[in-house]
Design a protein around this motif. Structure first.
Motif, PDB file in Angstrom:
ATOM      1  N   THR A 172       8.266  11.032 -12.163  1.00  0.00           N
ATOM      2  CA  THR A 172       9.498  11.823 -12.243  1.00  0.00           C
ATOM      3  C   THR A 172       9.262  13.314 -12.000  1.00  0.00           C
ATOM      4  OG1 THR A 172      10.296  10.207 -13.813  1.00  0.00           O
ATOM      5  CG2 THR A 172      11.560  12.240 -13.655  1.00  0.00           C
ATOM      6  N   PRO A 173       8.227  13.940 -12.632  1.00  0.00           N
ATOM      7  CA  PRO A 173       8.057  15.380 -12.389  1.00  0.00           C
ATOM      8  C   PRO A 173       7.841  15.707 -10.920  1.00  0.00           C
ATOM      9  CG  PRO A 173       6.606  14.640 -14.171  1.00  0.00           C
ATOM     10  CD  PRO A 173       7.217  13.426 -13.562  1.00  0.00           C
ATOM     11  N   ALA A 174       7.290  14.769 -10.173  1.00  0.00           N
ATOM     12  CA  ALA A 174       7.007  15.038  -8.764  1.00  0.00           C
ATOM     13  C   ALA A 174       8.209  14.723  -7.874  1.00  0.00           C
ATOM     14  CB  ALA A 174       5.802  14.213  -8.319  1.00  0.00           C
ATOM     15  N   GLY A 175       9.239  14.097  -8.448  1.00  0.00           N
ATOM     16  CA  GLY A 175      10.460  13.848  -7.691  1.00  0.00           C
ATOM     17  C   GLY A 175      10.325  12.796  -6.604  1.00  0.00           C
ATOM     18  N   VAL A 176       9.507  11.790  -6.848  1.00  0.00           N
ATOM     19  CA  VAL A 176       9.340  10.734  -5.854  1.00  0.00           C
ATOM     20  C   VAL A 176       9.147   9.421  -6.612  1.00  0.00           C
ATOM     21  CG1 VAL A 176       6.829  11.117  -5.712  1.00  0.00           C
ATOM     22  CG2 VAL A 176       8.005  10.071  -3.782  1.00  0.00           C
ATOM     23  N   SER A 177       9.639   8.323  -6.040  1.00  0.00           N
ATOM     24  CA  SER A 177       9.413   7.039  -6.715  1.00  0.00           C
ATOM     25  C   SER A 177       8.069   6.472  -6.250  1.00  0.00           C
ATOM     26  CB  SER A 177      10.531   6.048  -6.389  1.00  0.00           C
ATOM     27  OG  SER A 177      10.368   5.571  -5.069  1.00  0.00           O
ATOM     28  N   PHE A 178       7.572   5.522  -7.001  1.00  0.00           N
ATOM     29  CA  PHE A 178       6.290   4.919  -6.633  1.00  0.00           C
ATOM     30  C   PHE A 178       6.382   4.251  -5.261  1.00  0.00           C
ATOM     31  CE2 PHE A 178       3.539   1.134  -6.601  1.00  0.00           C
ATOM     32  CZ  PHE A 178       2.311   1.786  -6.598  1.00  0.00           C
ATOM     33  N   ALA A 179       7.469   3.499  -5.045  1.00  0.00           N
ATOM     34  CA  ALA A 179       7.604   2.789  -3.765  1.00  0.00           C
ATOM     35  C   ALA A 179       7.668   3.784  -2.607  1.00  0.00           C
ATOM     36  CB  ALA A 179       8.847   1.910  -3.794  1.00  0.00           C
ATOM     37  N   GLU A 180       8.383   4.881  -2.805  1.00  0.00           N
ATOM     38  CA  GLU A 180       8.482   5.890  -1.727  1.00  0.00           C
ATOM     39  C   GLU A 180       7.116   6.497  -1.437  1.00  0.00           C
ATOM     40  OE1 GLU A 180      12.989   7.374  -2.899  1.00  0.00           O
ATOM     41  OE2 GLU A 180      11.260   8.576  -3.486  1.00  0.00           O
ATOM     42  N   LEU A 181       6.404   6.812  -2.494  1.00  0.00           N
ATOM     43  CA  LEU A 181       5.089   7.436  -2.280  1.00  0.00           C
ATOM     44  C   LEU A 181       4.143   6.471  -1.583  1.00  0.00           C
ATOM     45  CD1 LEU A 181       3.293   9.920  -2.759  1.00  0.00           C
ATOM     46  CD2 LEU A 181       2.681   8.975  -4.991  1.00  0.00           C
ATOM     47  N   ALA A 182       4.148   5.206  -2.048  1.00  0.00           N
ATOM     48  CA  ALA A 182       3.238   4.212  -1.466  1.00  0.00           C
ATOM     49  C   ALA A 182       3.568   3.942  -0.002  1.00  0.00           C
ATOM     50  CB  ALA A 182       3.291   2.923  -2.272  1.00  0.00           C
ATOM     51  N   ALA A 183       4.820   4.143   0.388  1.00  0.00           N
ATOM     52  CA  ALA A 183       5.229   3.836   1.767  1.00  0.00           C
ATOM     53  C   ALA A 183       4.925   4.981   2.735  1.00  0.00           C
ATOM     54  CB  ALA A 183       6.716   3.518   1.793  1.00  0.00           C
ATOM     55  N   ARG A 184       4.535   6.128   2.219  1.00  0.00           N
ATOM     56  CA  ARG A 184       4.267   7.258   3.117  1.00  0.00           C
ATOM     57  C   ARG A 184       3.030   6.995   3.974  1.00  0.00           C
ATOM     58  NH1 ARG A 184       4.950  12.507  -0.896  1.00  0.00           N
ATOM     59  NH2 ARG A 184       7.192  12.274  -1.206  1.00  0.00           N
ATOM     60  N   ASP A 185       2.977   7.639   5.139  1.00  0.00           N
ATOM     61  CA  ASP A 185       1.771   7.514   5.969  1.00  0.00           C
ATOM     62  C   ASP A 185       0.555   8.002   5.191  1.00  0.00           C
ATOM     63  OD1 ASP A 185       3.068   6.423   8.022  1.00  0.00           O
ATOM     64  OD2 ASP A 185       3.291   8.282   9.178  1.00  0.00           O
ATOM     65  N   LEU A 186       0.705   9.131   4.540  1.00  0.00           N
ATOM     66  CA  LEU A 186      -0.350   9.615   3.641  1.00  0.00           C
ATOM     67  C   LEU A 186       0.191   9.481   2.228  1.00  0.00           C
ATOM     68  CD1 LEU A 186      -1.781  12.846   5.268  1.00  0.00           C
ATOM     69  CD2 LEU A 186      -2.776  10.576   5.212  1.00  0.00           C
ATOM     70  N   PRO A 187      -0.162   8.393   1.543  1.00  0.00           N
ATOM     71  CA  PRO A 187       0.486   8.123   0.253  1.00  0.00           C
ATOM     72  C   PRO A 187      -0.128   8.939  -0.879  1.00  0.00           C
ATOM     73  CG  PRO A 187      -1.010   6.360   0.814  1.00  0.00           C
ATOM     74  CD  PRO A 187      -1.106   7.348   1.922  1.00  0.00           C
ATOM     75  N   TRP A 188      -0.170  10.208  -0.706  1.00  0.00           N
ATOM     76  CA  TRP A 188      -0.798  11.091  -1.678  1.00  0.00           C
ATOM     77  C   TRP A 188       0.164  12.176  -2.103  1.00  0.00           C
ATOM     78  CZ3 TRP A 188      -6.471  12.573  -2.077  1.00  0.00           C
ATOM     79  CH2 TRP A 188      -7.290  11.475  -1.798  1.00  0.00           C
ATOM     80  N   TRP A 209      -8.694   9.775 -12.718  1.00  0.00           N
ATOM     81  CA  TRP A 209      -8.793   9.743 -14.177  1.00  0.00           C
ATOM     82  C   TRP A 209      -8.050  10.905 -14.838  1.00  0.00           C
ATOM     83  CZ3 TRP A 209     -13.199   8.843 -11.179  1.00  0.00           C
ATOM     84  CH2 TRP A 209     -13.599   7.521 -11.144  1.00  0.00           C
ATOM     85  N   GLY A 210      -7.077  11.459 -14.123  1.00  0.00           N
ATOM     86  CA  GLY A 210      -6.323  12.558 -14.715  1.00  0.00           C
ATOM     87  C   GLY A 210      -7.015  13.898 -14.606  1.00  0.00           C
ATOM     88  N   PHE A 211      -8.090  13.996 -13.820  1.00  0.00           N
ATOM     89  CA  PHE A 211      -8.802  15.262 -13.713  1.00  0.00           C
ATOM     90  C   PHE A 211      -8.110  16.252 -12.791  1.00  0.00           C
ATOM     91  CE2 PHE A 211     -12.996  12.913 -14.456  1.00  0.00           C
ATOM     92  CZ  PHE A 211     -12.867  13.060 -15.812  1.00  0.00           C
ATOM     93  N   SER A 212      -7.230  15.751 -11.965  1.00  0.00           N
ATOM     94  CA  SER A 212      -6.635  16.655 -10.995  1.00  0.00           C
ATOM     95  C   SER A 212      -5.175  16.286 -10.838  1.00  0.00           C
ATOM     96  CB  SER A 212      -7.341  16.511  -9.654  1.00  0.00           C
ATOM     97  OG  SER A 212      -7.054  15.234  -9.124  1.00  0.00           O
ATOM     98  N   ASN A 213      -4.497  17.007 -10.018  1.00  0.00           N
ATOM     99  CA  ASN A 213      -3.099  16.697  -9.755  1.00  0.00           C
ATOM    100  C   ASN A 213      -2.940  15.965  -8.432  1.00  0.00           C
ATOM    101  OD1 ASN A 213      -2.885  19.577 -11.378  1.00  0.00           O
ATOM    102  ND2 ASN A 213      -1.504  17.962 -12.022  1.00  0.00           N
ATOM    103  N   VAL A 214      -3.988  15.302  -8.017  1.00  0.00           N
ATOM    104  CA  VAL A 214      -3.927  14.530  -6.787  1.00  0.00           C
ATOM    105  C   VAL A 214      -3.669  13.074  -7.175  1.00  0.00           C
ATOM    106  CG1 VAL A 214      -5.195  13.810  -4.747  1.00  0.00           C
ATOM    107  CG2 VAL A 214      -5.603  16.063  -5.722  1.00  0.00           C
ATOM    108  N   TYR A 215      -2.598  12.524  -6.681  1.00  0.00           N
ATOM    109  CA  TYR A 215      -2.276  11.138  -7.019  1.00  0.00           C
ATOM    110  C   TYR A 215      -2.108  10.330  -5.745  1.00  0.00           C
ATOM    111  CZ  TYR A 215      -1.435  13.085 -11.576  1.00  0.00           C
ATOM    112  OH  TYR A 215      -1.596  13.728 -12.770  1.00  0.00           O
ATOM    113  N   SER A 216      -2.709   9.152  -5.730  1.00  0.00           N
ATOM    114  CA  SER A 216      -2.533   8.281  -4.569  1.00  0.00           C
ATOM    115  C   SER A 216      -1.841   7.006  -5.032  1.00  0.00           C
ATOM    116  CB  SER A 216      -3.891   7.949  -3.954  1.00  0.00           C
ATOM    117  OG  SER A 216      -4.710   7.321  -4.910  1.00  0.00           O
ATOM    118  N   ALA A 217      -1.025   6.454  -4.161  1.00  0.00           N
ATOM    119  CA  ALA A 217      -0.237   5.276  -4.542  1.00  0.00           C
ATOM    120  C   ALA A 217      -0.504   4.138  -3.579  1.00  0.00           C
ATOM    121  CB  ALA A 217       1.251   5.622  -4.528  1.00  0.00           C
TER     122      ALA A 217
END
Ligand code: SF4
Length: 743
Positions: free
Chosen positions: A538-554, A486-494
């Protein structure tokens, strides 16, 4: 069956990673698909956040349920008569956008209000983007009651938020106080394992809660305080820590202002005095204070039990902030690390207040700013000013935690006070069940002054039954997810979408995009949800698809402790302000004494003669997330009715048997719940289930899916005296009486 089909169906099922559709926590799943149809949903054990709570097993029932809203509907009878016409999305969007434009042009953008809840996608952020571009500050959210009071106080005292979802760091945190929170039921099942792991590695666990919850059951110390007296308990701890010299002198001298005033304030909160107020033994107050001040790093959790206390809230949240600060537990690993990284925040633009503050059409503050200025556009400006030196981008996390009070939105609809609200868009919010004083909300929802009410949800809630349009929302299997707590932290999962939306269900984002594009916001809304996620990342320098494809998509920025040593704290003085200048500028007493809740055995002894029991409400159930999931039969079998927990001695004195029906009554009326004996409760305290409705009952008037029967919010007041310093509802520490239904 044809041979080729048979071979296909006998093949291994396709496995897709995604998120659980059941609630907004966005836990990770693995879904088995046969011929593109989900047939099994399991926790993704390889993920850092597997979907393993008791609700998760019902994912397919939720997804396929016969009572889901699947098509846009327009009301054709009276409100609550249940007469609907199926219409196209295009027709719905054209008509809704047309009405919003008319209201904006005639009454100003502030005459449109929005209410968000347990979101069905990243809709909260999209709704903020829409509201800021449209020019309305009347964007409410149930999250107001879920912590706004605590977060605003943190900004006022030290300018950042100390990681609300934080759990003890195993092997590092020496003392963890879970105050008014039970993570296994409130957050997710696997948190119990994390708490146990921390304990095995030496964390002393303290739980402060009137009920012996799952967390309390494994704690080293369980503090059973009277509901509503948390502020007095905090001040009692401060009294012990200061007077015994257990505070961090170096930190206080270098980084705090207002210590002498705080010391003077807490002198009257001796352990003996606090024991009298809280019903906690004095020796235990001293024990907890010494433990937290000496076993460092110590963590003092965020918890809803410490907000929602009406007038008693401010001292409680400030008291916790003061404790974190003077013990030197602020911004240290294993304590309260600030993990606000505005430079990485995905939803920065959505949260950005500047667009709203300087909107050319906005001429008014929100409808509750005149009563609770701490949650207003004016306050937003002050927060930004105070943070500017340290944090020129503005707050990263929880930046949108500045909401008008619902009670004033109802006044604006019913009485046009302080100005009219004529249109309301509600998303994922079972409003009559979730907010205080359901009868007043009903009055607002049935008022002719409310010219348009749009609801977007999975279900025909009682509030949806009273709406003019009901729109179908997609679920977690049908949408990609960029989870951000909910935007409380800078942890994002995809997580990508598992399947395309069924029927005509759509994501929340599409609603705001389509309305925005019809209301002059072209160019602000990427075409697809995935495209918007790319923009957000964009600020994190990763696309959604790239993040979602990671082993740890966080995305999990490593917390950087003690950042204040370079730039100071994000307050006007650059220090921790134990006497907050920001609160003073907004007209509040920054060092308030503990104040009893509006109804309590101490503040209203006459009322307590008729209503002798202290009531707390709304403790989490592992089977339901807030008001949701009452449709799901397997969960209902585990917890079929609203329960009233009561001490057996008290119950027997009132002629109440375990499992029998009882009335719970306050001066506002009564509702019926089922008695459940709980011998760990204080004999004068009861806990009433909150957020209850019966979707199996007729959804139309007068039953409205059982909203009047057991819903405790029917008897909880919402007048300003009962709200806290930010205008939030008062759900804990009230008075009631209980008696058998036969009487
Ligand atoms: S907490 Fe919510 S999202 Fe997570 S597993 Fe449970 S129901 Fe699913």
């Amino acid at each position: 069956m044809q041979a080729a089909e048979k071979i296909a169906s006998e093949q291994e099922p396709e496995i897709k990673r995604g998120t659980c559709p059941i609630c907004g926590m966005g836990c990770f799943t693995e879904t088995q698909l046969r011929d593109g149809i989900p047939v099994k949903v399991k926790p993704d054990r390889a993920s850092p956040h597997p979907a393993d709570c008791p609700r998760a097993g019902q994912a397919l029932d939720y997804h396929d349920h016969a009572e889901r809203v699947n098509f846009p509907l327009k009301r054709v009878g009276g409100r609550g008569q249940g007469k609907w016409q199926r219409i196209s999305w295009d027709q719905a969007l054209e008509e809704i956008a047309g009405k919003l434009a008319t209201v904006r042009d005639q009454d100003g953008p502030e005459a449109v209000a929005m209410l968000g809840g347990s979101f069905k996608g990243p809709g909260d952020a999209a709704a903020w983007r829409f509201a800021n571009l449209f020019g309305t500050p009347n964007r409410m959210h149930l999250g107001k009651n879920c912590g706004e009071a605590e977060f605003l106080s943190e900004w006022a005292v030290y300018g950042e938020i100390g990681a609300p979802g934080m759990l003890p760091v195993a092997g590092v945190t020496k003392c963890a106080i879970l105050w008014g929170v039970n993570p296994p039921a409130s957050w997710s099942g696997h948190t119990l394992t994390m708490l146990q792991a921390a304990r095995r590695q030496g964390t002393k666990l303290v739980v402060i809660d009137p009920r012996r919850t799952e967390s309390a059951a494994i704690a080293d110390i369980w503090v059973r305080l009277r509901p509503g007296t948390d502020g007095a308990f905090a001040y009692g701890m401060l009294n012990v820590i200061i007077n015994e010299g257990l505070y961090d002198r170096d930190f206080v001298e270098r980084w705090c202002i207002g210590f002498d005033e705080l010391k003077a304030l807490v002198q009257k909160y001796t352990p003996a005095k606090v024991a009298e107020i809280t019903w906690v033994p004095a020796a235990q107050i001293v024990e907890v204070a010494r433990l937290y001040a000496t076993e460092k790093p110590g963590q003092l959790s965020f918890g809803l039990g410490v907000v929602e206390l009406g007038k008693a809230t401010l001292s409680a949240v400030l008291g916790k902030n003061f404790l974190r600060a003077i013990t030197g537990n602020l911004d240290v690993r294993g304590g309260q690390v600030f993990d606000d990284h505005p430079e990485l925040t995905c939803f920065r633009e959505e949260m950005h207040w500047e667009r709203l503050i300087h909107h050319p059409l906005r001429t008014r503050d929100n409808v509750s700013a005149h009563i609770w200025p701490v949650a207003s556009v004016r306050a937003m400006q002050l927060y930004l000013e105070a943070m500017a030196k340290v944090n020129p981008l503005g707050p990263g996390s929880a930046a949108y935690m500045v909401y008008p009070a619902p009670t004033c939105v109802w006044s604006a609809i019913i009485d046009r006070d302080p100005y009219p609200i004529k249109a309301l868009i509600t998303q994922g919010t079972n409003t009559l069940v979730a907010l205080a004083n359901a009868k007043r909300i009903y009055q607002a929802f049935t008022s002719p002054n409310l010219e348009m009410h749009v609801v977007m949800d999975h279900w025909m809630t009682p509030g949806a039954q009273l709406a003019d349009y009901v729109l179908p929302a997609s679920d977690g299997l049908e949408r990609p997810n960029l989870g951000g707590m909910w935007g409380f932290s800078n942890v994002y999962s995809a997580a990508p979408r598992t399947i395309e939306p069924r029927y005509e269900r759509r994501d929340d984002y599409q609603l705001w995009r389509e309305l925005g594009n019809r209301l002059g916001q072209q160019g602000e809304w990427p075409e697809t949800l995935e495209g918007w996620f790319d923009q957000l990342l964009t600020p994190a320098g990763v696309s959604f698809a790239e993040l979602a494809a990671r082993d740890l998509p966080w995305l999990f920025p490593v917390p950087q402790a003690k950042r204040y040593e370079q730039k100071g704290f994000a307050t006007f003085s650059g220090k921790v302000e134990l006497k907050s200048s920001l609160l003073e500028k907004l007209g509040y007493n920054p060092l308030p004494a503990f104040e009893e809740p509006c109804w309590s055995p101490v503040s209203t002894p006459e009322l307590a003669k008729d209503y002798p029991l202290v009531m707390t409400t709304g403790g989490s159930s592992p089977f339901y997330y807030r008001s949701q999931h009452k449709h799901l039969k397997k969960l209902r079998r585990q917890h079929p009715y609203a329960m009233l927990q009561i001490h057996p001695q008290t119950a027997q004195g009132l002629g109440i048997a375990d499992g029998s029906a009882v009335y719970v009554e306050t001066p506002l009326g009564r509702v019926r719940q089922q008695a459940q004996f709980a011998d760990d409760l204080h004999p004068q305290v009861v806990h009433a289930d909150g957020l209850w409705w019966y979707p199996e009952q007729s959804g139309t008037e007068p039953t409205l899916a059982g909203v009047w029967e057991s819903n405790i919010n029917v008897v909880i007041p919402d007048d300003p005296d009962h709200c806290d310093y930010a205008g939030d509802n008062h759900f804990r520490g009230l008075l009631c009486r209980v008696y058998p239904v036969e009487r």
